[in-house]
Design an enzyme around this catalytic site. Structure first.
Site, mmCIF file in Angstrom:
data_model
loop_
_atom_site.group_PDB
_atom_site.id
_atom_site.type_symbol
_atom_site.label_atom_id
_atom_site.label_comp_id
_atom_site.label_asym_id
_atom_site.label_seq_id
_atom_site.Cartn_x
_atom_site.Cartn_y
_atom_site.Cartn_z
ATOM 1 N N TYR A 44 0.800 -1.201 0.030
ATOM 2 C CA TYR A 44 -0.070 0.055 -0.086
ATOM 3 C C TYR A 44 0.860 1.308 0.080
ATOM 4 O O TYR A 44 0.199 2.297 -0.235
ATOM 5 C CB TYR A 44 -0.858 -0.123 1.323
ATOM 6 N N HIS A 102 0.403 -11.347 1.716
ATOM 7 C CA HIS A 102 -0.584 -10.858 0.715
ATOM 8 C C HIS A 102 -1.199 -11.628 -0.198
ATOM 9 O O HIS A 102 -2.555 -11.578 -0.573
ATOM 10 C CB HIS A 102 -0.010 -9.413 0.279
#
Length: 272
Positions: A44, A102
């Site tokens: 992110y 992730h």
């Protein structure tokens, strides 16, 4: 039981794609609302911003639950642990509450990255570990491989996508699900059923969709930059959807609307 179903932690504040002052402002509003669980990821690019936002927030560290995720490019043995330490530095933490993988590797071989995840926990870098974007088959394989319990598989989960196979795998493996794209990036609002049910119970369409997720036994991640929406997304614990309304919403799973497709994310697995 997953850490995310401890009181107050079943509703996490997601931070993608926020950065800088926009993230700081949203985090302040989330904390004021009552959020204590915050979700970020190496990918992110906002771990440092979140660390700054939480540094002087006035909430004791032990009341916060911070989740981050290791990016695919850091799955190499020589990078994995160092990347987690870098995340901790950015977040200004001694250890993460939850550390996730992730994605699954593109070749589908999940064993090496799971071993590295467990190593990070053994080194004291995370209290709990889990995964994200795993298929049902991957969940079953992970449950066989791991010494430590996996506290979640964070996946796309909303009323317009039938995730029954993943829910079944969660029951079989003891790996609970948690959601992202919880209102399908606004797609649920195209369906009048949510507003109709909401009018009957004094809640918004979004609150009905989020409550449906919770009643499916799935913890929630939501994100907004508007204080009123941040508060509304949190305010979903004072009503219960009837079995009839749950079934009506369940039927929308046949829509088969998926936000995270292979067209959007080329390394996404073949979804169940």
């Amino acid at each position: 039981m997953s850490i995310y179903f401890q009181p107050g932690l079943e509703r996490s504040f997601g931070t993608y794609p926020l950065r800088g002052e926009e993230l700081a402002s949203a985090v302040r509003a989330a904390l004021a609302t009552g959020y204590r669980a915050f979700d970020t990821a190496q990918g992110y690019g906002n771990e440092a911003d979140l660390g700054l936002a939480l540094q002087d927030c006035g909430v004791p560290r032990e009341q916060l639950c911070i989740t981050s995720k290791v990016a695919l490019e850091n799955f190499a043995p020589e990078r994995f642990v160092d990347s987690v330490r870098e995340s901790l530095d950015k977040l200004k933490l001694a250890r993460l509450d939850v550390l996730l993988l992730h994605w699954a590797p593109a070749d589908g071989d999940i064993a090496p990255s799971l071993a590295l995840l467990e190593q990070a926990a053994d080194l004291g870098l995370a209290t709990h570990i889990g995964v994200s974007n795993y298929t049902a088959a991957m969940m079953r394989q992970a449950a066989r491989l791991m010494r430590r319990p996996l506290v979640t598989n964070q996946v796309e989960f909303h009323p317009l996508l039938d995730q029954g196979k993943l829910l079944a795998a969660a029951g079989e493996t003891g790996i609970p699900l948690s959601s992202y794209c919880s209102v399908a990036r606004g797609e649920v609002f195209k369906y009048p059923l949510f507003a109709e049910i909401g009018a009957a119970v004094g809640k918004s369409a979004a609150q009905v969709a989020l409550r449906w997720i919770l009643q499916k036994g799935v913890a929630i991640n939501t994100m907004s930059t508007k204080p009123e929406n941040i508060a509304a997304n949190f305010d979903i614990m004072d009503f219960t959807l009837s079995s009839v309304d749950m079934a009506r919403i369940d039927a929308l799973g046949a829509t088969d609307y998926r936000v995270v497709t292979s067209a959007r994310v080329p390394y996404a697995p073949c979804w169940d």
